[in-house]
Design a protein around this motif. Structure first.
Motif, PDB file in Angstrom:
ATOM      1  N   GLU A  95       0.460   4.722  11.983  1.00  0.00           N
ATOM      2  CA  GLU A  95      -0.670   4.537  12.892  1.00  0.00           C
ATOM      3  C   GLU A  95      -0.321   3.567  14.011  1.00  0.00           C
ATOM      4  O   GLU A  95      -1.048   3.461  14.976  1.00  0.00           O
ATOM      5  CB  GLU A  95      -1.886   4.017  12.124  1.00  0.00           C
ATOM      6  CG  GLU A  95      -2.440   5.007  11.152  1.00  0.00           C
ATOM      7  CD  GLU A  95      -3.723   4.533  10.521  1.00  0.00           C
ATOM      8  OE1 GLU A  95      -4.618   5.370  10.348  1.00  0.00           O
ATOM      9  OE2 GLU A  95      -3.855   3.337  10.203  1.00  0.00           O
ATOM     10  N   GLY A  96       0.741   2.858  13.847  1.00  0.00           N
ATOM     11  CA  GLY A  96       1.176   1.864  14.823  1.00  0.00           C
ATOM     12  C   GLY A  96       2.170   0.947  14.148  1.00  0.00           C
ATOM     13  O   GLY A  96       2.528   1.139  12.982  1.00  0.00           O
ATOM     14  N   GLU A  97       2.611  -0.056  14.863  1.00  0.00           N
ATOM     15  CA  GLU A  97       3.606  -0.974  14.320  1.00  0.00           C
ATOM     16  C   GLU A  97       3.086  -1.729  13.105  1.00  0.00           C
ATOM     17  O   GLU A  97       3.832  -2.044  12.191  1.00  0.00           O
ATOM     18  CB  GLU A  97       4.032  -1.973  15.400  1.00  0.00           C
ATOM     19  CG  GLU A  97       5.152  -2.871  14.964  1.00  0.00           C
ATOM     20  CD  GLU A  97       5.628  -3.770  16.088  1.00  0.00           C
ATOM     21  OE1 GLU A  97       5.973  -4.928  15.785  1.00  0.00           O
ATOM     22  OE2 GLU A  97       5.645  -3.328  17.242  1.00  0.00           O
ATOM     23  N   ASN A  98       1.785  -2.004  13.074  1.00  0.00           N
ATOM     24  CA  ASN A  98       1.217  -2.825  12.007  1.00  0.00           C
ATOM     25  C   ASN A  98       0.269  -2.083  11.086  1.00  0.00           C
ATOM     26  O   ASN A  98      -0.502  -2.707  10.353  1.00  0.00           O
ATOM     27  CB  ASN A  98       0.510  -4.039  12.611  1.00  0.00           C
ATOM     28  CG  ASN A  98       1.488  -4.987  13.258  1.00  0.00           C
ATOM     29  OD1 ASN A  98       2.537  -5.285  12.701  1.00  0.00           O
ATOM     30  ND2 ASN A  98       1.169  -5.446  14.450  1.00  0.00           N
ATOM     31  N   SER A  99       0.293  -0.752  11.100  1.00  0.00           N
ATOM     32  CA  SER A  99      -0.620   0.012  10.261  1.00  0.00           C
ATOM     33  C   SER A  99      -0.001   1.368   9.893  1.00  0.00           C
ATOM     34  O   SER A  99       0.487   2.082  10.762  1.00  0.00           O
ATOM     35  CB  SER A  99      -1.944   0.226  10.987  1.00  0.00           C
ATOM     36  OG  SER A  99      -2.842   0.948  10.190  1.00  0.00           O
ATOM     37  N   ILE A 100      -0.035   1.664   8.597  1.00  0.00           N
ATOM     38  CA  ILE A 100       0.457   2.944   8.091  1.00  0.00           C
ATOM     39  C   ILE A 100      -0.527   3.472   7.052  1.00  0.00           C
ATOM     40  O   ILE A 100      -1.294   2.705   6.462  1.00  0.00           O
ATOM     41  CB  ILE A 100       1.863   2.815   7.458  1.00  0.00           C
ATOM     42  CG1 ILE A 100       1.862   1.791   6.319  1.00  0.00           C
ATOM     43  CG2 ILE A 100       2.899   2.474   8.499  1.00  0.00           C
ATOM     44  CD1 ILE A 100       3.187   1.681   5.572  1.00  0.00           C
ATOM     45  N   VAL A 101      -0.513   4.778   6.845  1.00  0.00           N
ATOM     46  CA  VAL A 101      -1.298   5.392   5.780  1.00  0.00           C
ATOM     47  C   VAL A 101      -0.318   6.092   4.849  1.00  0.00           C
ATOM     48  O   VAL A 101       0.508   6.879   5.301  1.00  0.00           O
ATOM     49  CB  VAL A 101      -2.341   6.386   6.329  1.00  0.00           C
ATOM     50  CG1 VAL A 101      -3.066   7.089   5.194  1.00  0.00           C
ATOM     51  CG2 VAL A 101      -3.331   5.685   7.246  1.00  0.00           C
ATOM     52  N   LEU A 102      -0.419   5.770   3.566  1.00  0.00           N
ATOM     53  CA  LEU A 102       0.479   6.321   2.564  1.00  0.00           C
ATOM     54  C   LEU A 102      -0.242   7.349   1.709  1.00  0.00           C
ATOM     55  O   LEU A 102      -1.408   7.168   1.372  1.00  0.00           O
ATOM     56  CB  LEU A 102       1.003   5.210   1.642  1.00  0.00           C
ATOM     57  CG  LEU A 102       1.640   3.993   2.317  1.00  0.00           C
ATOM     58  CD1 LEU A 102       1.997   2.955   1.268  1.00  0.00           C
ATOM     59  CD2 LEU A 102       2.858   4.405   3.116  1.00  0.00           C
ATOM     60  N   MET A 103       0.452   8.411   1.357  1.00  0.00           N
ATOM     61  CA  MET A 103      -0.021   9.360   0.373  1.00  0.00           C
ATOM     62  C   MET A 103       0.816   9.111  -0.874  1.00  0.00           C
ATOM     63  O   MET A 103       2.055   9.135  -0.807  1.00  0.00           O
ATOM     64  CB  MET A 103       0.144  10.809   0.857  1.00  0.00           C
ATOM     65  CG  MET A 103      -0.952  11.286   1.812  1.00  0.00           C
ATOM     66  SD  MET A 103      -1.115  10.349   3.345  1.00  0.00           S
ATOM     67  CE  MET A 103       0.263  10.930   4.273  1.00  0.00           C
ATOM     68  N   LEU A 104       0.138   8.841  -1.976  1.00  0.00           N
ATOM     69  CA  LEU A 104       0.818   8.448  -3.202  1.00  0.00           C
ATOM     70  C   LEU A 104       0.476   9.386  -4.355  1.00  0.00           C
ATOM     71  O   LEU A 104      -0.685   9.777  -4.508  1.00  0.00           O
ATOM     72  CB  LEU A 104       0.414   7.021  -3.596  1.00  0.00           C
ATOM     73  CG  LEU A 104       0.689   5.927  -2.574  1.00  0.00           C
ATOM     74  CD1 LEU A 104      -0.059   4.651  -2.941  1.00  0.00           C
ATOM     75  CD2 LEU A 104       2.177   5.657  -2.472  1.00  0.00           C
TER      76      LEU A 104
END
Length: 144
Positions: free
Chosen positions: A91-100
């Motif tokens: 989502e950006g340098e400081n934000s991610i979304v993980l699928m686990l």
């Protein structure tokens, strides 16, 4: 008037010979059925700035903390479960979304988790998703 076809054919052969590139035989391993080169495999990895051991900001970073998270390159260990990374959205340098792919207490399920840094750039704000429901993030500090 001279016929053009023999001259055109001779020029085509001459240009092909001058290119210096020979078509190498292919075993077809790197080409898909449509004749387009297959992309190189890129592993799904959690960026290193998110990796490490994290606990609730008021926690003591002890292994028995129920809010402790150990984030590795492709998995997250929680208090009584673990999640194997199956996908990631940047989502950006400081934000991610993980699928686990989660596993714990004899059960398996899919989990979506956003990891974002707070305004201070040091506090991790994990946010869990459950279908259409989004849970408020519980701030975590990095443990040393």
């Amino acid at each position: 008037m001279k016929p053009i076809a023999p001259i055109a054919a001779a020029l085509t052969l001459a240009l092909a010979a001058c290119s210096g590139e020979a078509d190498a035989p292919s075993d077809g391993a790197d080409v898909d059925p449509a004749g387009v080169e297959a992309p190189m495999y890129m592993p799904v990895v959690i960026p290193s700035r998110f990796q490490g051991v994290w606990d609730y900001v008021e926690g003591a970073c002890l292994p028995e903390s129920d809010l402790r998270m150990e984030i590795g390159s492709d998995e997250i260990l929680f208090y009584e479960s673990m999640g194997k990374l199956t996908g990631i959205e940047l989502e950006g340098e400081n934000s991610i979304v993980l699928m686990l792919a989660m596993e714990g207490e004899g059960e398996r399920w899919e989990q979506k988790l956003r990891l974002a840094f707070g305004e201070d750039g040091k506090t991790l704000m994990p946010q869990f998703f459950d279908g259409d429901r989004v849970y408020d993030p519980m701030p975590r500090q990095r443990c040393n």
